[in-house]
Motif scaffolding. Structure first.
Motif, mmCIF file in Angstrom:
data_model
loop_
_atom_site.group_PDB
_atom_site.id
_atom_site.type_symbol
_atom_site.label_atom_id
_atom_site.label_comp_id
_atom_site.label_asym_id
_atom_site.label_seq_id
_atom_site.Cartn_x
_atom_site.Cartn_y
_atom_site.Cartn_z
ATOM 1 N N GLY A 261 -29.186 -41.272 5.431
ATOM 2 C CA GLY A 261 -30.377 -42.113 5.323
ATOM 3 C C GLY A 261 -31.618 -41.322 4.959
ATOM 4 O O GLY A 261 -32.704 -41.888 4.830
ATOM 5 N N GLY A 262 -31.452 -40.006 4.812
ATOM 6 C CA GLY A 262 -32.585 -39.166 4.439
ATOM 7 C C GLY A 262 -33.336 -38.589 5.618
ATOM 8 O O GLY A 262 -34.537 -38.316 5.526
ATOM 9 N N GLY A 263 -32.630 -38.376 6.741
ATOM 10 C CA GLY A 263 -33.298 -37.823 7.906
ATOM 11 C C GLY A 263 -32.390 -36.949 8.733
ATOM 12 O O GLY A 263 -31.177 -36.953 8.556
ATOM 13 N N SER A 264 -32.992 -36.214 9.646
ATOM 14 C CA SER A 264 -32.222 -35.372 10.554
ATOM 15 C C SER A 264 -32.877 -35.390 11.932
ATOM 16 O O SER A 264 -33.350 -36.440 12.363
ATOM 17 N N VAL A 265 -32.922 -34.249 12.595
ATOM 18 C CA VAL A 265 -33.346 -34.193 14.003
ATOM 19 C C VAL A 265 -34.732 -34.798 14.213
ATOM 20 O O VAL A 265 -34.922 -35.721 15.017
ATOM 21 N N LYS A 266 -35.735 -34.275 13.507
ATOM 22 C CA LYS A 266 -37.115 -34.708 13.755
ATOM 23 C C LYS A 266 -37.323 -36.178 13.434
ATOM 24 O O LYS A 266 -38.050 -36.881 14.142
ATOM 25 N N CYS A 267 -36.698 -36.661 12.355
ATOM 26 C CA CYS A 267 -36.846 -38.076 12.017
ATOM 27 C C CYS A 267 -36.444 -38.981 13.174
ATOM 28 O O CYS A 267 -36.989 -40.068 13.357
ATOM 29 N N CYS A 268 -35.476 -38.515 13.976
ATOM 30 C CA CYS A 268 -34.950 -39.329 15.086
ATOM 31 C C CYS A 268 -35.780 -39.220 16.357
ATOM 32 O O CYS A 268 -35.496 -39.926 17.329
ATOM 33 N N VAL A 269 -36.782 -38.347 16.357
ATOM 34 C CA VAL A 269 -37.470 -38.022 17.611
ATOM 35 C C VAL A 269 -38.989 -38.065 17.435
ATOM 36 O O VAL A 269 -39.575 -37.274 16.701
ATOM 37 N N ALA A 270 -39.644 -39.024 18.103
ATOM 38 C CA ALA A 270 -41.107 -39.066 18.148
ATOM 39 C C ALA A 270 -41.583 -38.355 19.404
ATOM 40 O O ALA A 270 -40.970 -38.507 20.468
ATOM 41 N N GLU A 271 -42.654 -37.570 19.291
ATOM 42 C CA GLU A 271 -43.193 -36.919 20.488
ATOM 43 C C GLU A 271 -44.352 -37.747 21.056
ATOM 44 O O GLU A 271 -45.256 -38.125 20.329
ATOM 45 N N LEU A 272 -44.288 -37.988 22.357
ATOM 46 C CA LEU A 272 -45.321 -38.740 23.050
ATOM 47 C C LEU A 272 -46.222 -37.750 23.778
ATOM 48 O O LEU A 272 -45.855 -37.196 24.805
ATOM 49 N N ARG A 273 -47.396 -37.516 23.203
ATOM 50 C CA ARG A 273 -48.314 -36.503 23.756
ATOM 51 C C ARG A 273 -49.363 -37.184 24.628
ATOM 52 O O ARG A 273 -50.243 -37.869 24.133
#
Length: 274
Positions: A261-273
């Motif tokens: 789909g054009g993504g890997s680790v970071k695409c799957c993970v949002a950081e909540l700061r």
């Protein structure tokens, strides 16, 4: 030069790929003719989540919705700095409804959510370095996020934004070509950026870890780091070696299905700061 890296506990948002499929093409990596093994996708995603939890991080889950196969790429739904959420406004109609799902999550959990007026794809095109130059946002444009959204993000988040032009459609989001390793250090692939943007990055980050084309095309830069442990695509072996030499601990994971789909680790993970 290697030095001791300090990991910091993070809070993340992920979304299961139980509705994941590739039925349209909105980036050069997507090919509807290539079959997706959804069972394998869910398994690989689960291993990624377990890896992050095993490293001591908190992972919240967004409920996947049928008909939104790209929701697994949770990083694109918003960009969060200091408890303020700058919401996404997707370029392609196939993903538009994802923004509402993210908004509902953040508002339900008491975050300050600001809806975007300008087209932007969240952490896909924004990166934050809290200790670099007093707290700096790097922002990509050229394929998805519009440059005017960079100014909007600066107003919403109160942090200086540096605009970086992406020039290769295979690196359609900033997070495919550049990553934050710790609070002041990045790694990136120069060939994804305009010559001017490359000069800006050299000025701002003379000690950056430079990735080569092979690892960039293997989605190696689409990674998640806690400041020491770097969770990255297992195909990016060269970058893993460079990171280890720089004092980080590579943690490889396999995400072959979600790469379709054009993504890997970071695409799957949002950081909540917070």
């Amino acid at each position: 030069m290697s030095h001791q890296q300090i990991p910091r506990k993070r809070t993340f948002l992920m979304c299961s790929p139980e509705h994941f499929e590739v039925t349209y093409a909105i980036n050069p990596w997507m090919d509807p003719a290539v079959s997706v093994d959804r069972t394998s996708a869910v398994h690989q995603w689960g291993r990624l989540r377990e890896t992050l939890v095993g490293l001591g991080h908190t992972v919240h889950l967004l409920t996947p919705e049928a008909g939104l196969p790209d929701m697994v790429y949770a990083a694109n739904g918003a960009f969060v700095v200091d408890g303020t959420v700058y919401g996404a406004r997707f370029k392609h109609e196939q993903r538009t409804a994802e923004a509402q799902a993210h908004q509902a999550f953040y508002e339900t959990h008491g975050w300050r959510y600001v809806a975007a007026a300008e087209t932007n794809e969240g952490e896909g095109d924004f990166a934050y370095l809290p200790e670099a130059h007093g707290g700096l946002i790097l922002a990509g444009y050229g394929f998805r996020t519009e440059p005017v959204a960079h100014a909007e993000a600066q107003e919403v988040l109160g942090r200086p934004v540096v605009s970086l032009r992406l020039v290769d459609p295979r690196f359609y989001h900033l997070d495919t070509a550049l990553t934050v390793l710790d609070d002041r250090t990045i790694s990136y692939f120069p060939g994804a950026f305009s010559h001017a943007a490359q000069r800006v990055l050299v000025q701002l980050f003379p000690d950056a870890v430079i990735a080569d084309e092979v690892d960039a095309f293997a989605f190696g830069l689409n990674l998640v780091s806690d400041g020491r442990n770097v969770v990255l695509n297992s195909a990016a072996t060269g970058l893993a070696a460079k990171l280890e030499a720089a004092g980080y601990t590579p943690v490889p994971v396999e995400l072959t299905e979600l790469r379709k789909g054009g993504g890997s680790v970071k695409c799957c993970v949002a950081e909540l700061r917070h």
